[in-house]
Design an enzyme around this catalytic site. Sequence first.
Site, PDB file in Angstrom:
ATOM      1  CD  GLN A 116      -3.039   0.395   2.368  1.00 59.77           C
ATOM      2  OE1 GLN A 116      -2.564   0.642   3.461  1.00 59.77           O
ATOM      3  NE2 GLN A 116      -4.272  -0.022   2.210  1.00 59.77           N
TER       4      GLN A 116
ATOM      5  CB  SER B  54       1.256   6.736   5.335  1.00 57.07           C
ATOM      6  OG  SER B  54       0.144   6.185   5.959  1.00 57.07           O
TER       7      SER B  54
ATOM      8  CD  GLU C 195      -6.197  -2.241   8.096  1.00 61.61           C
ATOM      9  OE1 GLU C 195      -5.634  -2.115   9.176  1.00 61.61           O
ATOM     10  OE2 GLU C 195      -6.034  -1.448   7.149  1.00 61.61           O
TER      11      GLU C 195
ATOM     12  CB  SER D  88      -3.626   6.880  15.933  1.00 59.95           C
ATOM     13  OG  SER D  88      -4.381   8.067  16.017  1.00 59.95           O
TER      14      SER D  88
ATOM     15  CD  GLU E  34      -4.150   8.647  20.395  1.00 55.27           C
ATOM     16  OE1 GLU E  34      -3.735   8.106  19.349  1.00 55.27           O
ATOM     17  OE2 GLU E  34      -3.912   8.189  21.532  1.00 55.27           O
TER      18      GLU E  34
END
Lengths: 395, 356
Positions: free
Chosen positions: A122, A125, A240, A372, A374
């Site tokens: 992938q 990011s 996922e 994440s 968060e």
Amino acid sequence: MADLDQFRAQAQEWCAAHVPAGWRQAQTGASPEQFTEFQQAWFAELRSAGYAVPHWPAEWGGGLSTAEQVVLYQELAAHDAPRLVLAFVAIHHAAATLLAAGTPDQRRRHLPAILDGEIWCQGFSEPEAGSDLASLRTTARRSGDRYLVSGQKLWSTWAMAADWCLLLARTDTQAPKRRGISYFLLDMRTPGIELRPIRQATGEWHFCEMFLDEVEIPASSLVGAENEGWQVAQTTLSAERGMTMLELAERLGNAGMTRLIATSRQAAGGRLTPPGLITDQLAAFETEITGLRAMCRSVVDSHDIGRGSLVDASVVKLCYSELLQRMTDFGTGLAGLPAHSEMQKPLSGSYESGTWLLDFIGSWEWTIPGGSSEIQRSIIGERGLGLPREPAATS
Amino acid sequence: VRDERAEAREELRTVARTLLAKSGPRPDWQLLAGPGWPGLEIAPELGGSGATFAEVAVIATELGRAAAVSPFLGTVVLGAGLLAAISPQSSRDEMLSDISAGRSRVAVAMATGDEAVTGDVAPFRVQRADGRLTVHGTASFVPDVIAADHLLLLARQESGEPVTVRIGATELRAQPQPLVDETRRVGVVDANGMQVADEAAWPFAGDPEVAVAALASRAALAVACDSLGIAEAMLEATVSYVGKRYQFGRPIGSFQAVKHACADMLVQVTMARELVSEAADAVAADSFAAAAAVSMAKSYACAAAVSVAGKAIQLHGGIGYTWEAGLHVYLKRAALNRSLFGSPSAHRQRLAYRYG
């Protein structure tokens, strides 16, 4: 129900006959070549039984019902089978993307190839685009019937072994950030790609930095419409969740719990009676794992009837990752000093291998990527509970 | 078939929620008898609806959500549950018919603390001397015992075998016990060697030990349901409040510290709901795995409710701490629930015996 019982019996029998004995020892300290070879052999083994891509449509080689998939993953977990680590992006993300947004040609080109062992990574990011993925800067310029891509990608898992890459790049630098992104299939043999492995906290090398310098991608490798890659990526990211989380939760509940009990027993001097602080914590973990497994089954069922939500996926991911972290932390404490001289954990397994310290350090691989903890809490708060969003940053 | 039953349960939930919202936190028992709650599990020929514990669990959850004052725990969860396990006979059937019709309230004097899980569920002893049958022992924190018309004592005979001793409310007065939680009614039952007639000792229909353990499981799970309802209510109240309350020029729910705390509450509620639902199915199906499922649901949901109610007070700020805001009612009930019919650690201890 009787059919499902029959399927379970089949899966049990198959696992008993085919899960390689001693694979954990063999995969501990394995070289990258030994790892790749073992992964491909296990994939071929599963494929011949029809178990490699059970979630795919029947016409492409899958076709197990949701209930059967749940049973299959329960049995694989119960038999402590190896996981398909290397094929993960290919069979889940790449396939989901192709099935949801790929052209017939793209599907014909890649789905059978994935079954033959094509490996995918992938390229999402970037150094400046982590949690805020939509701010990615890698650009793709259209030039005739191709695109020229330049930029830098980060955290591409197993990119050094990959044949193809799912790539996000900006095709309109003027548009609002989510509207100028396109989704590409990138052949990793294309000139202009440079890979640099990144050593992670566990000491292993599973990730890569990827530098792209005027890399050519044919326009036929665009997935979905130009500038509509963000929507396509949402499909990829949601692949996922659901069944893959169910598989991991089952593994946590089976081999993971078994190993934690074994470590506890050893720490307690051979027996866990009478009950005490250790068993109290074990029972608390077992309780949470049981709840998580039930949650995963609910999520899978609700997707099956078209009621799945992103929020459910966030709740499951948050629960799994933080539970994994607490369990491996607990295991590390119980295992004591000897855990600190275990230098290698088995490859090809799940995240609670019983090499507790390395498992614990590796658990951040779950609380950080894929949104994440968060980010998950913000998704749950805003989309699940309808709480007001943060005031937007001025940019 | 499963979907149909699930749908029927959702309907029951909606009806219950509406009814309790209308009635307020002190619903009249006759009012609840109207839609048939007292007789949910009782056979149709005795005036009940022949449902299962899964439906009882729905009502128990809604009562917790409303923090309602109700004899449901004593009469339906314990009373009707125990009577169902007793050998059929006319006076038992009469009592069940009276419960179905909302005419009669029943209390069960049994172990209500950790002993209900790790010790003896039956705290009384029946003795025969000079041809007379006497009962000895005490039970405390017995739910809904003060207003009960009938008292059922879980006792052991001299052989050690459990038996149910039926006592009219006028024969043995229970002493009320004060509770910080004002939404529950409990009392002490002291048998004090009282003499009972031979016919008052009712034998169980099946294996008495199994029946007694199953009753303790029902009790623990019903309390877990109650706690799930409390946690749901507290999460909803908090989400609503932090979306409306402004400080620093923004709704406080837009601050990550507050939002993430709410997300954690939702995770806890979701986890509790899954565990409670698994356990309710297991108890309704009389599964061999029911005891473990109940211990998981009870230990998790009851601890979660205290945590969620506590967080609710915290996120409401000063107003949340006032008597008037009423959040304390939920926190107190959640805290009582956590201790009632086995603390989280007692239930985890029971789970831990399986690790060997």
